[in-house]
Design a protein around this motif. Sequence first.
Motif, PDB file in Angstrom:
ATOM      1  N   LYS A   1     -43.251  -6.668 -60.311  1.00 66.17           N
ATOM      2  CA  LYS A   1     -44.398  -6.397 -59.441  1.00 66.17           C
ATOM      3  C   LYS A   1     -45.435  -7.515 -59.477  1.00 66.17           C
ATOM      4  O   LYS A   1     -45.655  -8.155 -60.509  1.00 66.17           O
ATOM      5  CB  LYS A   1     -45.085  -5.089 -59.858  1.00 66.17           C
ATOM      6  CG  LYS A   1     -44.253  -3.828 -59.589  1.00 66.17           C
ATOM      7  CD  LYS A   1     -45.036  -2.581 -60.014  1.00 66.17           C
ATOM      8  CE  LYS A   1     -44.398  -1.301 -59.501  1.00 66.17           C
ATOM      9  NZ  LYS A   1     -43.084  -1.020 -60.059  1.00 66.17           N
TER      10      LYS A   1
ATOM     11  N   GLU B   1     -42.174  -9.016 -50.879  1.00 62.17           N
ATOM     12  CA  GLU B   1     -42.403  -8.010 -49.833  1.00 62.17           C
ATOM     13  C   GLU B   1     -43.418  -6.993 -50.329  1.00 62.17           C
ATOM     14  O   GLU B   1     -43.416  -6.632 -51.515  1.00 62.17           O
ATOM     15  CB  GLU B   1     -41.089  -7.287 -49.482  1.00 62.17           C
ATOM     16  CG  GLU B   1     -40.016  -8.169 -48.873  1.00 62.17           C
ATOM     17  CD  GLU B   1     -40.388  -8.687 -47.483  1.00 62.17           C
ATOM     18  OE1 GLU B   1     -41.076  -7.967 -46.739  1.00 62.17           O
ATOM     19  OE2 GLU B   1     -40.000  -9.826 -47.164  1.00 62.17           O
ATOM     20  N   LEU B   2     -44.242  -6.494 -49.417  1.00 60.64           N
ATOM     21  CA  LEU B   2     -45.208  -5.448 -49.758  1.00 60.64           C
ATOM     22  C   LEU B   2     -44.463  -4.148 -50.038  1.00 60.64           C
ATOM     23  O   LEU B   2     -43.691  -3.662 -49.209  1.00 60.64           O
ATOM     24  CB  LEU B   2     -46.200  -5.257 -48.596  1.00 60.64           C
ATOM     25  CG  LEU B   2     -47.246  -4.154 -48.781  1.00 60.64           C
ATOM     26  CD1 LEU B   2     -48.158  -4.432 -49.970  1.00 60.64           C
ATOM     27  CD2 LEU B   2     -48.089  -4.008 -47.505  1.00 60.64           C
ATOM     28  N   GLN B   3     -44.683  -3.580 -51.234  1.00 61.01           N
ATOM     29  CA  GLN B   3     -44.030  -2.317 -51.594  1.00 61.01           C
ATOM     30  C   GLN B   3     -44.926  -1.123 -51.303  1.00 61.01           C
ATOM     31  O   GLN B   3     -44.480  -0.113 -50.773  1.00 61.01           O
ATOM     32  CB  GLN B   3     -43.650  -2.333 -53.077  1.00 61.01           C
ATOM     33  CG  GLN B   3     -42.566  -3.343 -53.416  1.00 61.01           C
ATOM     34  CD  GLN B   3     -42.205  -3.324 -54.890  1.00 61.01           C
ATOM     35  OE1 GLN B   3     -43.000  -2.932 -55.747  1.00 61.01           O
ATOM     36  NE2 GLN B   3     -40.983  -3.757 -55.202  1.00 61.01           N
ATOM     37  N   THR B   4     -46.184  -1.243 -51.674  1.00 59.72           N
ATOM     38  CA  THR B   4     -47.092  -0.109 -51.478  1.00 59.72           C
ATOM     39  C   THR B   4     -48.544  -0.578 -51.585  1.00 59.72           C
ATOM     40  O   THR B   4     -48.810  -1.678 -52.072  1.00 59.72           O
ATOM     41  CB  THR B   4     -46.806   1.011 -52.514  1.00 59.72           C
ATOM     42  OG1 THR B   4     -47.605   2.151 -52.210  1.00 59.72           O
ATOM     43  CG2 THR B   4     -47.135   0.579 -53.929  1.00 59.72           C
TER      44      THR B   4
ATOM     45  N   THR C   1     -39.078 -10.797 -54.093  1.00 62.56           N
ATOM     46  CA  THR C   1     -39.060 -11.145 -52.658  1.00 62.56           C
ATOM     47  C   THR C   1     -40.464 -11.307 -52.073  1.00 62.56           C
ATOM     48  O   THR C   1     -40.632 -11.823 -50.976  1.00 62.56           O
ATOM     49  CB  THR C   1     -38.359 -10.032 -51.868  1.00 62.56           C
ATOM     50  OG1 THR C   1     -39.151  -8.822 -52.000  1.00 62.56           O
ATOM     51  CG2 THR C   1     -36.967  -9.773 -52.393  1.00 62.56           C
TER      52      THR C   1
ATOM     53  N   VAL D   1     -49.213  -3.822 -53.889  1.00 65.69           N
ATOM     54  CA  VAL D   1     -48.143  -4.048 -54.854  1.00 65.69           C
ATOM     55  C   VAL D   1     -46.990  -4.725 -54.114  1.00 65.69           C
ATOM     56  O   VAL D   1     -46.444  -4.177 -53.156  1.00 65.69           O
ATOM     57  CB  VAL D   1     -47.670  -2.727 -55.490  1.00 65.69           C
ATOM     58  CG1 VAL D   1     -46.626  -3.009 -56.568  1.00 65.69           C
ATOM     59  CG2 VAL D   1     -48.851  -1.957 -56.070  1.00 65.69           C
ATOM     60  N   LEU D   2     -46.662  -5.962 -54.554  1.00 62.93           N
ATOM     61  CA  LEU D   2     -45.579  -6.726 -53.941  1.00 62.93           C
ATOM     62  C   LEU D   2     -44.410  -6.795 -54.913  1.00 62.93           C
ATOM     63  O   LEU D   2     -44.604  -6.725 -56.134  1.00 62.93           O
ATOM     64  CB  LEU D   2     -46.020  -8.160 -53.623  1.00 62.93           C
ATOM     65  CG  LEU D   2     -47.377  -8.406 -52.968  1.00 62.93           C
ATOM     66  CD1 LEU D   2     -47.584  -9.905 -52.761  1.00 62.93           C
ATOM     67  CD2 LEU D   2     -47.493  -7.664 -51.654  1.00 62.93           C
ATOM     68  N   SER D   3     -43.210  -6.993 -54.400  1.00 62.65           N
ATOM     69  CA  SER D   3     -42.059  -7.298 -55.249  1.00 62.65           C
ATOM     70  C   SER D   3     -42.235  -8.709 -55.802  1.00 62.65           C
ATOM     71  O   SER D   3     -42.522  -9.638 -55.039  1.00 62.65           O
ATOM     72  CB  SER D   3     -40.777  -7.222 -54.431  1.00 62.65           C
ATOM     73  OG  SER D   3     -39.757  -7.968 -55.072  1.00 62.65           O
TER      74      SER D   3
END
Length: 308
Positions: free
Chosen positions: A116, A135-138, A133, A128-130
């Motif tokens: 994270k 990418e936006l998670q939440t 990758t 919260v991004l990975s």
Amino acid sequence: MTAHKIEVQKIATLTGHNDCVYTLVPSADPAVFYSAGGDGMVVSWDLQQPENGQLVARVTTSVYALCALPERNLLLIGQNTEGVQVIDLQDKKILKSVPLPKVAIFDIAVAPEKGKVFVAMGNGAIAVLSSETFELQTLIRKSDQSARCLALNPYTDELAVGYSDNKVRVFDAATLELKYELESHTNSVFTVAYSPDGKLLLSGGRDAHLRVWNVQEKYKEQGYVIAHMYTINHITYSPDGRHFATCSMDKSIKVWDAQTFRLLKVIDKVRNASHGTSVNKLFWSAHHNQLVSCSDDRTISVWDINLG
């Protein structure tokens, strides 16, 4: 240890930014760090040749937050109102732009083992991004006022977040469940820092109070110090964990004993030819125990801290 035993000498003034310098972050090399500020320039500096800053990236808005991922040679840039840019430091090129709500980005912290990246935002959300990758998670939102600062505790897997609603909230870094709300500050919380052993959390902000929380006793407050005349902008620990430093809008930097919380040294303009305006961020390097500070006066100072 008495205060007069600490000797401080300014060994370099780094110039090149043409607006306020807001942030400093370390790299994998103790001698190398990055800076960014109001001019959108992200610069790499080497404490072994401090006068030669290298431009890493230039973005179109001001930058309050940077975060290095040394194991992948990447740098994350929190570009205000424009999301997060992922920079490949080898090729100095943007690998990815992560669109986020169009607000200020105040801090970025990475927990690679949790997969994270946490981004503290001006709308009160934590994005919260990975960490793989990006990418936006939440988005986690527990306040409608800015999330200003982040600190990760690797021992307890907790994320502490300071907010402009005067609270520090502590989350489980894996599940993002809210565990504690700490409510002693009387104004915005601008900085949070865990001690290197993870047993204490320090917080500071606009009320100029440095507060100490006992992590092992469910964040019971251990006490506080009126540390500065104005806002505490940042807290950083020394590499050996025996000292910490604070910097403030009152233009000063202070060095403290991490066990007793005794003030050991004040670094300011009168005594040390320090900054002329607000000191915004610190980086305490293991490279010759040098402390680096940046300011609204557009300069970065490098200090030799001799603890006697």
